[in-house]
Design a protein around this motif. Structure first.
Motif, short mmCIF file in Angstrom:
data_model
loop_
_atom_site.label_atom_id
_atom_site.label_comp_id
_atom_site.label_asym_id
_atom_site.label_seq_id
_atom_site.Cartn_x
_atom_site.Cartn_y
_atom_site.Cartn_z
N THR C 157 -46.08 15.73 31.06
CA THR C 157 -45.07 15.96 30.25
C THR C 157 -44.94 16.52 29.45
O THR C 157 -44.45 16.57 28.09
N CYS C 158 -46.89 16.68 28.52
CA CYS C 158 -46.13 17.90 27.97
C CYS C 158 -45.42 19.11 27.32
O CYS C 158 -45.29 19.76 28.40
N ILE C 159 -44.56 19.23 26.14
CA ILE C 159 -44.11 20.29 25.84
C ILE C 159 -44.53 21.86 25.10
O ILE C 159 -43.80 22.31 25.30
N GLY C 160 -45.80 21.73 25.63
CA GLY C 160 -45.99 22.64 24.76
C GLY C 160 -45.99 23.49 23.59
O GLY C 160 -45.50 24.67 22.68
N CYS C 161 -45.28 22.48 22.66
CA CYS C 161 -45.60 22.24 20.78
C CYS C 161 -46.18 22.88 20.40
O CYS C 161 -46.50 23.53 19.28
N GLY C 162 -47.57 22.39 20.69
CA GLY C 162 -48.53 22.76 19.65
C GLY C 162 -49.43 22.32 18.34
O GLY C 162 -50.15 22.53 17.75
N ALA C 163 -48.81 20.44 18.16
CA ALA C 163 -48.95 19.93 17.54
C ALA C 163 -50.33 19.44 17.00
O ALA C 163 -51.00 19.26 16.80
N CYS C 164 -51.08 19.62 18.61
CA CYS C 164 -52.28 19.27 18.99
C CYS C 164 -53.42 20.46 18.43
O CYS C 164 -54.60 19.86 17.96
N VAL C 165 -52.54 21.73 18.40
CA VAL C 165 -53.43 22.15 17.77
C VAL C 165 -53.43 22.15 16.11
O VAL C 165 -54.07 22.61 15.29
N ALA C 166 -52.43 22.64 15.69
CA ALA C 166 -52.09 22.29 13.92
C ALA C 166 -53.53 20.73 13.57
O ALA C 166 -53.21 20.94 12.36
N ALA C 167 -52.85 20.06 14.40
CA ALA C 167 -53.65 18.21 13.83
C ALA C 167 -54.74 18.59 13.75
O ALA C 167 -56.06 18.21 13.47
N CYS C 168 -55.47 18.87 15.29
CA CYS C 168 -56.91 19.43 15.46
C CYS C 168 -57.71 19.67 13.96
O CYS C 168 -57.78 21.56 14.08
N PRO C 169 -59.22 18.52 13.53
CA PRO C 169 -59.41 20.02 12.56
C PRO C 169 -60.13 21.22 12.98
O PRO C 169 -60.92 21.88 11.80
N ASN C 170 -60.03 21.29 14.11
CA ASN C 170 -61.04 22.46 14.90
C ASN C 170 -60.01 23.33 14.99
O ASN C 170 -60.96 24.49 15.66
N GLY C 171 -58.88 23.26 15.45
CA GLY C 171 -58.23 24.10 15.79
C GLY C 171 -57.91 24.02 17.00
O GLY C 171 -58.32 25.71 17.42
N SER C 172 -58.50 23.66 18.01
CA SER C 172 -58.22 23.18 19.40
C SER C 172 -57.18 23.44 20.15
O SER C 172 -56.48 22.31 19.93
N ALA C 173 -57.05 24.18 21.59
CA ALA C 173 -56.23 24.21 22.07
C ALA C 173 -56.57 23.24 23.06
O ALA C 173 -56.03 23.17 24.41
N MET C 174 -58.06 22.39 23.25
CA MET C 174 -58.23 21.48 24.44
C MET C 174 -57.26 20.12 25.36
O MET C 174 -56.80 20.53 25.95
N LEU C 175 -56.23 19.68 24.11
CA LEU C 175 -55.59 19.39 24.73
C LEU C 175 -54.67 19.37 25.62
O LEU C 175 -53.44 18.87 27.03
N PHE C 176 -53.58 20.93 24.62
CA PHE C 176 -52.86 21.74 25.63
C PHE C 176 -53.91 22.10 27.25
O PHE C 176 -53.02 21.41 28.61
N THR C 177 -54.26 22.65 27.34
CA THR C 177 -54.95 23.56 28.20
C THR C 177 -55.63 22.32 29.63
O THR C 177 -55.21 22.47 30.50
N ALA C 178 -55.96 20.87 28.69
CA ALA C 178 -56.74 19.66 30.08
C ALA C 178 -54.95 19.60 30.45
O ALA C 178 -55.58 19.05 31.38
N ALA C 179 -54.31 19.48 29.63
CA ALA C 179 -53.23 18.40 30.05
C ALA C 179 -52.59 19.06 31.28
O ALA C 179 -52.69 18.61 32.65
N LYS C 180 -52.97 20.49 31.65
CA LYS C 180 -52.24 21.28 32.67
C LYS C 180 -52.88 21.43 33.38
O LYS C 180 -53.07 20.87 35.04
N VAL C 181 -54.51 21.42 33.69
CA VAL C 181 -55.98 20.87 34.69
C VAL C 181 -56.02 19.37 34.73
O VAL C 181 -55.89 19.77 36.59
N THR C 182 -54.95 18.61 34.71
CA THR C 182 -55.33 17.60 34.78
C THR C 182 -54.26 16.84 35.53
O THR C 182 -54.33 16.58 36.46
N HIS C 183 -53.27 17.84 35.25
CA HIS C 183 -51.31 17.32 35.92
C HIS C 183 -51.78 18.39 37.32
O HIS C 183 -51.64 17.78 38.41
N LEU C 184 -52.30 19.67 37.52
CA LEU C 184 -52.50 20.33 38.93
C LEU C 184 -53.61 19.75 39.61
O LEU C 184 -53.70 19.62 40.60
N GLY C 185 -55.07 19.13 39.23
CA GLY C 185 -56.00 19.44 39.44
C GLY C 185 -56.07 17.47 40.43
O GLY C 185 -57.11 17.33 40.86
#
Lengths: 657, 245, 248
Positions: C157-185
């Motif tokens: 259901t990830c919409i690729g908005c990038g809020a995860c990156v904006a909120a992450c103090p480390n500027g990480s896009a792991m949630l976005f990346t992981a959502a796709k890896v999890t969906h397909l995996g």
């Protein structure tokens, strides 16, 4: 252009001229069941080694454009894909909620390709082309296979097999779905396939690019002029064929369930270059949307019409009754759908439910801000099924409603009102999805081909993916087999002329510096269209609308204010270009609606109804596609009729009493 | 259909995706996680040793001496201790090195200045635990403390209260209120570091697979952190309060 | 109602930006946050001042185009997309700070608009199942347990908005990346490319300059679709397995 036209005699004769009849020449002359096989057999093929020498431009990355780009990329063509958003994944197909139809017959409930074909033609009120619809039903099953293979997480039963549900006025359960986000999941599937091809180097992706002109060389579509929306650069792109997958034009009404950026510009620019625009007046108005809350409203949100399964629709009997809906006793309520349509009640088709809501609001009995709303009440359902059961069934929709309106639909009745949702009209295409300009193909909502005068629920996703995955990649090969065509570059007069016209228009928009904002003009256009070319149209109203549109177009070109420059992100400039095209399209929609003096599907003419107020078709006069040829702004367009012939299905009048 | 991977033409083209992945943030995090967990195991043993102080001077001093004689005569004097020291040293270095690497990435990704100007932004974020908020500066403070701790009890450079035998050194030191205070602050920081660190390490290593797992991992991290902090604080407070002399 | 907006204004990429203040009166609490910006832009335009550039498209919370940091929070105070935020979440007289997503891999293009094409490149690296059109087997040939399908869906259901990156103090896009890896995996169709997908997507994530994950969950707190932190743990597991395997 426009030679050998005749002065028509029908309604609106003063507004257009009539050209020669047109026919689809691509569908083979065999029974409908064999057409697609025959066509694929007859069509020329492109040798795999030649494919990489061929290039195709695809404008739009929704279900149709995204799937077409991915599939042509996989086949080895060189594809250039364009979208105005920052990523192809944003295309508005993503917002489709309900599902996608396919004639899989997993339920063993009597479904078949033929039944899906029949339902779609009937649902379209016998105004679609049999050959195209039959093919749509044929490939529908392949779509589900393809999407599952890509990892689309469709709903499943406990046994792990695919689940289906029933949808919109059909008697079989053939709708596949992914919770309430089917469009999103299908689009993400196509997007991923597309990005895979970007990585493979077969697809060149241009995001934040807007097509502003079609380049036609020696009668063939050979390229586009696009504006880089970040730098403002006006670029030319050339190819052996151009595919438009740019969606519908519902935003001509300003308020619709379309995304903010949805526009007709790509289609309209092609229309201006010679592509016929078919049935522009066919718009679908969806009955269960969240009503407008104020003049500031920027868009409307749809709620699944499944709500009508348990919700009861009513308004107060008296327009004076301003009590809290919960205080209004049963005897002062008018459950008007149940009253007028006792057998179908709240479950009448979309167009009928929408129009009925409009009537009660016109009578002054509407509720909520501006009196533009009716109640959709779940109090009885909650009493009958319990709150828990209602929550399980409709929880996400109730949450969405509460989020937007700030009201709790478990406590107080929801308010709903119809909104423009989908446009069945679009660029005219033949069986190969090729427009009247050779080399210009049109897929998805942008074309007119499959839904006739009314689209059934869960059929838009089916059509988009059918066109993109399975139809276009086969039919475009037949065209490309004659290529690669002679190389064209910026120096070609046609390209130079196209660039000059785009640049000139941009400069014009930036230089008017009048007093009206783009949005204010767009809103005014929307009001005109909604009032006169919305749920109910009449000769008189449409003539008024045409006058008003022409005046508004004058205002736009003399008094619009677009600040800033071209060489940076300039959203007002983007909107201005789109509204300018809507102002031209709007007139054609009204002319089309005026000349079609019958009611069919989403097009309801006040003059053409039964004694009971039902839509009345006139098959003798209007069993045709109205394909319009552009002759100039404000000059009479030319109507080309494509007669609709039904061989497999017999035409009938709808009745839902 | 082809499933072969194409490597993007970047500076690291010569590396296979697998080799690149070994240098990735995820593997770096895993190094941090494993080294951290080794240190947690050490802390458990360390706490056990500390608690022996309640057994009196003989028991405690014998424990300290036995640490050096484990495995004798198969293993030379202090052999096991040295192996442990080397493993610990490697863990500390690996832990710190991965911190430095990831911290630099963070700075690269978010910039050095103020990221958001809004004064309404909470420094501790929306929902992160306070312990997560303290990880980096708390970690550095802990490192400083560890050095002090070694100077004090291992290398005997710092000598509050004097004495040579382990038991006496410990007891004499913690009869000083300020030593207990330093120790208390360090242990609170340690507790916070463990609270997030243990959870984070296990998550990094892939243990957080469901909402239930998430709850369990968090509980485990809290429990272990509390046990260690209480276990470490018992001896100094007992000494300060005169319960252990 | 009346509010004061402090909005980040930056004419173009790499230009110096600053916060500018605007007062708006006569607003309805039923207005969405973006409609309020529409109103502001109408006013600015009539005053001859440059309107505020911001991204939005579907305005029903699904396309992922919109995204503003409001009062320091990605997508503002309610757990939805910015377009679904309404003024009733604020009070009369509020001062509201509006800033763009901030991360080096999301450069600001103008005002509140950022470039998120780095997300597309992460998907290009491996966020797909290689199934050419026409090559698919019958859809019901491989049943998938409802629970797996449901977990895969949650990640999808990830919409690729990038809020995860904006909120992450480390500027990480792991949630976005992981959502796709999890969906397909989680799906049987996704197994053949499971290892390469994790490797390629994480490598691309790092290549883009995103930070690392520290498992603090700021991303999930602002995710409009509630993608759970567990997806990152799944990604870690897949990546560690793929990175350390020795059979090629």
């Amino acid at each position: 252009m426009a030679e050998n036209t005749t002065i028509p005699t029908g309604p609106g004769a003063d507004l257009y001229t009539e050209g020669h009849e047109i026919h689809d020449t691509k569908a083979p002359d065999v029974p409908v069941e064999q057409m697609w096989d025959q066509r694929r057999f007859d069509a020329s093929l492109v040798n795999p080694t030649n494919r990489r020498k061929m290039s195709v431009i695809i404008v739009g990355t929704g279900l149709a454009g995204g799937s077409a780009a991915a599939t042509l990329g996989e086949a080895g063509y060189h594809v250039k894909s364009f979208c105005y958003q920052d990523s192809p994944r944003r295309a508005h197909s993503i917002a489709a909620q309900g599902g996608i139809n396919a004639a899989k017959n997993y339920r063993n409930d009597g479904d078949s390709v033929y039944r899906l074909f029949y339902d779609t033609v009937k649902g379209g009120d016998y105004r679609s082309r049999e050959s195209n619809v039959y093919r749509l039903a044929q490939v529908s099953a392949n779509i589900i296979d393809q999407c599952v293979a890509q990892g689309v997480p469709f709903a499943r039963e406990y046994g792990g097999l695919l689940d289906t549900r029933s949808f919109g006025g059909v008697q079989v359960q053939r709708t596949f779905y992914a919770r309430g986000q089917t469009g999103q999941q299908l689009l993400i599937g196509a997007y991923q396939a597309l990005e895979r091809q970007v990585k493979a180097g077969t697809v060149e992706m241009h995001t934040r690019h807007e097509m502003l002109e079609l380049i036609v060389v020696d009668g063939k579509a050979r390229g586009i002029v696009a504006r880089d929306m970040v730098t403002g650069e006006v670029e030319t792109h050339f190819a052996d064929a151009v595919v438009l997958a740019s969606g519908g034009y519902g935003n001509v009404f300003f308020l619709s369930t379309n995304a903010m950026g949805c526009n007709v510009t790509a289609s309209w620019r092609a229309h201006r270059k010679g592509a016929y625009f078919a049935n522009p007046c066919y718009t679908q108005i969806h009955p269960t949307c969240i009503p407008v809350s104020g003049e500031y409203q920027s868009k409307l949100t749809l709620m699944s019409e499944s709500l009508r399964n348990d919700g009861r629709i009513w308004v107060p009997k008296s327009g004076e009754d301003k009590r809290d809906p919960r205080q209004i006793p049963e005897e002062d309520r008018d459950y008007y759908l149940e009253r007028i349509y006792p057998s179908f009640g709240n479950l009448v088709p979309r167009d009928i439910a929408s129009r009925a809501a409009k009537y009660v609001c016109d009578e002054g009995r509407g509720v909520g801000p501006g009196g533009l709303g009716v109640y959709l009440d779940f109090a009885d359902a909650i009493k009958r099924l319990g709150r828990k059961a209602v929550e399980n069934k409709y929880g996400n929709l109730f949450d969405m409603y509460a989020q937007i309106t700030g009201e709790n639909p478990y406590e107080t009745p929801m308010r709903i009102y119809p909104a423009v949702h989908y446009t069945m009209g679009g660029l005219w295409v033949d069986y190969d999805l090729e427009s009247s300009i050779p080399g210009l193909f049109v897929v998805g909502e942008a074309n007119f081909s499959d839904h006739g005068a009314n689209r059934l629920g869960a059929s838009a996703l089916m059509q988009g993916l059918a066109d993109g995955y399975f139809v276009l990649p086969n039919t475009i090969a037949n065209y490309l087999a004659d290529g690669p065509f002679e190389a064209v570059d910026d120096s070609h007069p046609a390209a130079a002329e196209a660039v000059a016209s785009v640049t000139e228009r941009i400069q014009k928009l930036l230089s008017i510096n009048g007093s009206r904002t783009v949005d204010s003009i767009h809103k005014e256009l929307g009001h005109i269209m909604w009032e006169y070319c919305g749920m109910e149209r009449s000769d008189e109203g449409l003539r008024t609308a045409i006058e008003k549109i022409r005046e508004l177009r004058e205002v736009f070109w003399s008094d619009v204010r677009v600040l800033g420059v071209n060489e940076e992100i300039n959203q007002a400039l983007e909107k201005a270009g789109r509204v300018a095209d809507f102002l031209e399209l709007a007139e054609l929609m009204c002319i089309d609606a005026l000349t079609r003096a019958e009611s069919c599907g989403g097009h309801f003419r006040a003059e053409s109804q039964t004694e009971d107020g039902e839509a009345l078709r006139h098959d003798d006069d209007y069993a045709h596609v109205s394909a319009w040829e552009f002759t100039g702004v404000g000059t009479k367009p030319v109507l080309h009729k494509e007669p609709l012939e039904y061989h497999a299905i017999e035409m009938k009048q709808r009745s839902y009493k | 259909m082809s499933t072969s991977r194409k490597v993007t033409p970047v500076a690291t083209t010569t590396l296979t995706p697998q080799a690149r992945a070994l240098r990735s943030t995820v593997v770096t995090k895993a190094v941090m996680a494993v080294s951290g967990l080794i240190m947690v195991l050490f802390l458990i043993a360390h706490m056990y040793g500390n608690l022996l102080v309640f057994g009196g001077p003989v028991m405690f001093n014998e424990y300290a001496a036995h640490l050096r004689t484990i495995g004798e005569p198969m293993i030379p004097y202090s052999g096991v201790l040295w192996v442990l020291r080397v493993v610990l040293l490697i863990s500390v270095v690996a832990h710190v090195a991965s911190v430095v690497k990831l911290w630099r990435r963070k700075v690269g990704a978010t910039g050095t200045g103020k990221r958001y100007l809004s004064s309404k932004r909470k420094a501790t974020g929306n929902q992160m635990t306070y312990s997560a908020f303290t990880m980096r500066w708390g970690g550095i403070t802990l490192l400083a403390y560890v050095i002090f701790h070694l100077l004090h009890l291992t290398w005997k450079v710092v000598n509050p209260g004097g004495a040579h035998e382990p038991y006496d050194r410990v007891v004499n030191s913690f009869q000083q209120w300020w030593m207990v205070l330093i120790y208390l602050i360090a242990m609170i920081l340690l507790g916070l570091h463990l609270r997030h660190g243990i959870w984070s390490a296990l998550t990094t290593l892939g243990a957080n697979t469901s909402a239930v797992a998430r709850r369990r991992l968090n509980l485990a991290a809290i429990a272990l952190a509390v046990v260690l902090v209480v276990g470490f604080l018992l001896p100094p407070f007992s000494i300060l309060l005169g319960l252990v002399k | 109602m009346k509010v004061t907006l402090n909005i980040w204004r930056q004419p173009k990429r790499d230009a110096q930006g600053k916060m500018e203040s605007y007062e708006l009166d006569g607003l309805s609490e039923h207005m969405s946050f973006l409609e309020m910006l529409d109103v502001l832009n109408e006013r600015l335009t009539s005053e001859g001042r440059d309107p505020v550039a911001f991204d939005s498209d579907c305005r029903e919370g699904i396309c992922g185009m919109c995204g503003l940091v409001i009062n320091g929070e990605a997508h503002g105070p309610s757990p939805t997309t910015t377009c679904q935020l309404h003024l009733r979440s604020f009070s009369d007289g509020d001062v509201i700070d509006v800033e763009p997503w901030r991360a080096e891999p999301f450069p600001v293009l103008k005002d509140l608009i950022v470039d998120r094409t780095s997300f597309d490149r992460i998907i290009q690296a491996g966020g797909y199942i290689s199934a050419n059109t026409g090559s698919a087997p019958e859809a019901n040939a491989a049943p998938i347990a409802q629970a797996d399908a449901s977990d895969a869906f949650d990640a999808a259901t990830c919409i690729g908005c990038g809020a995860c990156v904006a909120a992450c103090p480390n500027g990480s896009a792991m949630l976005f990346t992981a959502a796709k890896v999890t969906h397909l995996g989680l799906l049987p169709q996704g197994q053949p490319e499971r290892n390469s997908r994790a490797l390629d997507m994480v490598n691309q994530h790092d290549e883009e300059g995103f930070g690392n994950c520290t498992n603090i969950g700021e991303c999930t707190a602002v995710c409009p679709k509630g993608i759970p932190l567990e997806t990152i743990s799944r990604l870690n597991r897949d990546l560690l397995k793929a990175a350390t395997r020795t059979d090629g």
